[in-house]
Design a protein around this motif. Structure first.
Motif, PDB file in Angstrom:
ATOM      1  N   GLY A  21       0.821  -1.209   0.000  1.00 46.90           N
ATOM      2  CA  GLY A  21       0.000   0.000   0.000  1.00 46.90           C
ATOM      3  C   GLY A  21       0.854   1.259   0.000  1.00 46.90           C
ATOM      4  O   GLY A  21       0.540   2.229  -0.681  1.00 46.90           O
ATOM      5  N   LEU A  22       1.957   1.233   0.764  1.00 45.07           N
ATOM      6  CA  LEU A  22       2.862   2.390   0.792  1.00 45.07           C
ATOM      7  C   LEU A  22       3.518   2.597  -0.574  1.00 45.07           C
ATOM      8  O   LEU A  22       3.664   3.731  -1.041  1.00 45.07           O
ATOM      9  CB  LEU A  22       3.922   2.208   1.880  1.00 45.07           C
ATOM     10  CG  LEU A  22       3.413   2.250   3.326  1.00 45.07           C
ATOM     11  CD1 LEU A  22       4.542   1.900   4.302  1.00 45.07           C
ATOM     12  CD2 LEU A  22       2.834   3.621   3.650  1.00 45.07           C
ATOM     13  N   LYS A  23       3.914   1.483  -1.202  1.00 40.72           N
ATOM     14  CA  LYS A  23       4.509   1.584  -2.541  1.00 40.72           C
ATOM     15  C   LYS A  23       3.499   2.169  -3.524  1.00 40.72           C
ATOM     16  O   LYS A  23       3.833   3.023  -4.349  1.00 40.72           O
ATOM     17  CB  LYS A  23       4.980   0.215  -3.026  1.00 40.72           C
ATOM     18  CG  LYS A  23       6.191  -0.312  -2.299  1.00 40.72           C
ATOM     19  CD  LYS A  23       6.540  -1.702  -2.796  1.00 40.72           C
ATOM     20  CE  LYS A  23       7.648  -2.326  -1.978  1.00 40.72           C
ATOM     21  NZ  LYS A  23       7.920  -3.713  -2.434  1.00 40.72           N
ATOM     22  N   LEU A  31       3.110   9.924  -9.868  1.00 47.68           N
ATOM     23  CA  LEU A  31       2.449  10.072 -11.167  1.00 47.68           C
ATOM     24  C   LEU A  31       1.279  11.044 -11.132  1.00 47.68           C
ATOM     25  O   LEU A  31       0.757  11.421 -12.181  1.00 47.68           O
ATOM     26  CB  LEU A  31       1.968   8.699 -11.660  1.00 47.68           C
ATOM     27  CG  LEU A  31       3.062   7.654 -11.890  1.00 47.68           C
ATOM     28  CD1 LEU A  31       2.447   6.321 -12.276  1.00 47.68           C
ATOM     29  CD2 LEU A  31       4.044   8.128 -12.954  1.00 47.68           C
ATOM     30  N   GLY A  32       0.834  11.412  -9.942  1.00 48.45           N
ATOM     31  CA  GLY A  32      -0.287  12.351  -9.831  1.00 48.45           C
ATOM     32  C   GLY A  32      -1.609  11.735 -10.261  1.00 48.45           C
ATOM     33  O   GLY A  32      -2.456  12.416 -10.831  1.00 48.45           O
ATOM     34  N   ARG A  33      -1.765  10.437 -10.009  1.00 50.82           N
ATOM     35  CA  ARG A  33      -2.999   9.740 -10.367  1.00 50.82           C
ATOM     36  C   ARG A  33      -3.564   9.065  -9.131  1.00 50.82           C
ATOM     37  O   ARG A  33      -2.859   8.814  -8.166  1.00 50.82           O
ATOM     38  CB  ARG A  33      -2.720   8.663 -11.419  1.00 50.82           C
ATOM     39  CG  ARG A  33      -2.152   9.208 -12.699  1.00 50.82           C
ATOM     40  CD  ARG A  33      -1.899   8.079 -13.680  1.00 50.82           C
ATOM     41  NE  ARG A  33      -0.934   8.529 -14.675  1.00 50.82           N
ATOM     42  CZ  ARG A  33      -0.094   7.734 -15.293  1.00 50.82           C
ATOM     43  NH1 ARG A  33      -0.087   6.455 -15.042  1.00 50.82           N
ATOM     44  NH2 ARG A  33       0.742   8.216 -16.181  1.00 50.82           N
ATOM     45  N   LEU A  34      -4.833   8.729  -9.211  1.00 49.25           N
ATOM     46  CA  LEU A  34      -5.467   7.997  -8.124  1.00 49.25           C
ATOM     47  C   LEU A  34      -4.945   6.566  -8.091  1.00 49.25           C
ATOM     48  O   LEU A  34      -4.600   5.992  -9.127  1.00 49.25           O
ATOM     49  CB  LEU A  34      -6.983   7.975  -8.307  1.00 49.25           C
ATOM     50  CG  LEU A  34      -7.684   9.336  -8.276  1.00 49.25           C
ATOM     51  CD1 LEU A  34      -9.159   9.157  -8.610  1.00 49.25           C
ATOM     52  CD2 LEU A  34      -7.523   9.970  -6.914  1.00 49.25           C
ATOM     53  N   LYS A  35      -4.886   5.999  -6.887  1.00 49.01           N
ATOM     54  CA  LYS A  35      -4.414   4.622  -6.752  1.00 49.01           C
ATOM     55  C   LYS A  35      -5.292   3.665  -7.554  1.00 49.01           C
ATOM     56  O   LYS A  35      -4.792   2.720  -8.162  1.00 49.01           O
ATOM     57  CB  LYS A  35      -4.374   4.214  -5.280  1.00 49.01           C
ATOM     58  CG  LYS A  35      -3.263   4.897  -4.495  1.00 49.01           C
ATOM     59  CD  LYS A  35      -3.133   4.319  -3.108  1.00 49.01           C
ATOM     60  CE  LYS A  35      -4.119   5.037  -2.201  1.00 49.01           C
ATOM     61  NZ  LYS A  35      -3.966   4.644  -0.798  1.00 49.01           N
ATOM     62  N   ILE A  38      -4.202   3.815 -11.169  1.00 47.40           N
ATOM     63  CA  ILE A  38      -2.917   3.129 -11.352  1.00 47.40           C
ATOM     64  C   ILE A  38      -3.112   1.620 -11.339  1.00 47.40           C
ATOM     65  O   ILE A  38      -2.578   0.898 -12.182  1.00 47.40           O
ATOM     66  CB  ILE A  38      -1.909   3.569 -10.284  1.00 47.40           C
ATOM     67  CG1 ILE A  38      -1.512   5.026 -10.518  1.00 47.40           C
ATOM     68  CG2 ILE A  38      -0.667   2.675 -10.293  1.00 47.40           C
ATOM     69  CD1 ILE A  38      -0.689   5.621  -9.419  1.00 47.40           C
ATOM     70  N   PHE A  39      -3.919   1.130 -10.412  1.00 44.23           N
ATOM     71  CA  PHE A  39      -4.180  -0.305 -10.344  1.00 44.23           C
ATOM     72  C   PHE A  39      -4.843  -0.788 -11.639  1.00 44.23           C
ATOM     73  O   PHE A  39      -4.464  -1.811 -12.206  1.00 44.23           O
ATOM     74  CB  PHE A  39      -5.050  -0.635  -9.129  1.00 44.23           C
ATOM     75  CG  PHE A  39      -5.344  -2.094  -9.010  1.00 44.23           C
ATOM     76  CD1 PHE A  39      -4.387  -2.977  -8.541  1.00 44.23           C
ATOM     77  CD2 PHE A  39      -6.582  -2.598  -9.390  1.00 44.23           C
ATOM     78  CE1 PHE A  39      -4.653  -4.329  -8.452  1.00 44.23           C
ATOM     79  CE2 PHE A  39      -6.856  -3.948  -9.313  1.00 44.23           C
ATOM     80  CZ  PHE A  39      -5.878  -4.818  -8.833  1.00 44.23           C
ATOM     81  N   SER A  40      -5.817  -0.035 -12.126  1.00 39.61           N
ATOM     82  CA  SER A  40      -6.502  -0.399 -13.370  1.00 39.61           C
ATOM     83  C   SER A  40      -5.515  -0.433 -14.534  1.00 39.61           C
ATOM     84  O   SER A  40      -5.574  -1.338 -15.384  1.00 39.61           O
ATOM     85  CB  SER A  40      -7.612   0.592 -13.693  1.00 39.61           C
ATOM     86  OG  SER A  40      -8.621   0.540 -12.719  1.00 39.61           O
ATOM     87  N   GLN A  41      -4.618   0.535 -14.574  1.00 40.07           N
ATOM     88  CA  GLN A  41      -3.627   0.584 -15.652  1.00 40.07           C
ATOM     89  C   GLN A  41      -2.666  -0.603 -15.573  1.00 40.07           C
ATOM     90  O   GLN A  41      -2.283  -1.170 -16.598  1.00 40.07           O
ATOM     91  CB  GLN A  41      -2.859   1.905 -15.611  1.00 40.07           C
ATOM     92  CG  GLN A  41      -3.723   3.079 -16.014  1.00 40.07           C
ATOM     93  CD  GLN A  41      -3.060   4.419 -15.748  1.00 40.07           C
ATOM     94  OE1 GLN A  41      -2.138   4.530 -14.941  1.00 40.07           O
ATOM     95  NE2 GLN A  41      -3.552   5.448 -16.422  1.00 40.07           N
ATOM     96  N   MET A  42      -2.289  -1.001 -14.358  1.00 38.59           N
ATOM     97  CA  MET A  42      -1.418  -2.173 -14.210  1.00 38.59           C
ATOM     98  C   MET A  42      -2.133  -3.429 -14.705  1.00 38.59           C
ATOM     99  O   MET A  42      -1.555  -4.250 -15.418  1.00 38.59           O
ATOM    100  CB  MET A  42      -0.984  -2.338 -12.750  1.00 38.59           C
ATOM    101  CG  MET A  42       0.014  -1.297 -12.283  1.00 38.59           C
ATOM    102  SD  MET A  42       0.722  -1.606 -10.656  1.00 38.59           S
ATOM    103  CE  MET A  42      -0.696  -1.756  -9.609  1.00 38.59           C
TER     104      MET A  42
END
Length: 141
Positions: A21-23, A31-35, A38-42
């Protein structure tokens, strides 16, 4: 319309370790994006890459990215070499030759000065010899 999509979207929860979670938080801030984004993009990345396993480092995209960055660095270094280092080296070599010529000139001047300073001493020595010889061998007038 967007509100309908959000309302129709169902959220799920994933449990993960605090360190993960910290990472994720650090990546999010960087990146200035919501977590969630970012998860969706991964997930999209691994879904599109089909046979890619996140544990393997032989990812072609990563290798290509690293290779491109390496190529960019090499290109930058070569540009700096051509625009800065080679001209600087050329000028330093020219300056060094010029300084060597100046030092050689002063060394030659020093040798010349020694010779010039020796002339009166030699002349004085000859005068002394002539005087000494003239006592034994007088000159005819």
């Amino acid at each position: 319309m967007e509100a309908q999509n959000k309302a129709a979207e169902t959220l799920s929860t994933i449990k993960f370790y605090r360190q993960t979670g910290l990472k994720m938080e650090k990546i999010s801030l960087k990146l200035g994006r919501l977590k969630r984004l970012i998860f969706s993009q991964m997930v999209d990345y691994f879904y599109r890459s089909k046979k890619k396993d996140p544990l393997t480092i032989n990812d072609e995209l990563i290798k290509n990215t690293l290779l491109n960055q390496h190529t960019d660095y090499i290109g930058f270094i070569r540009t700096q070499e051509n625009e800065l280092l080679i001209p600087i080296k050329r000028e330093v070599d020219r300056m060094t030759r010029s300084q060597k010529n100046i030092v050689d000139f002063f060394n030659d001047q020093q040798k010349h000065n020694k010779v010039v300073l020796e002339v009166p001493r030699i002349a004085n020595f000859f005068d002394t010899v002539v005087c000494a010889l003239s006592q034994y061998y007088p000159l005819a007038d």
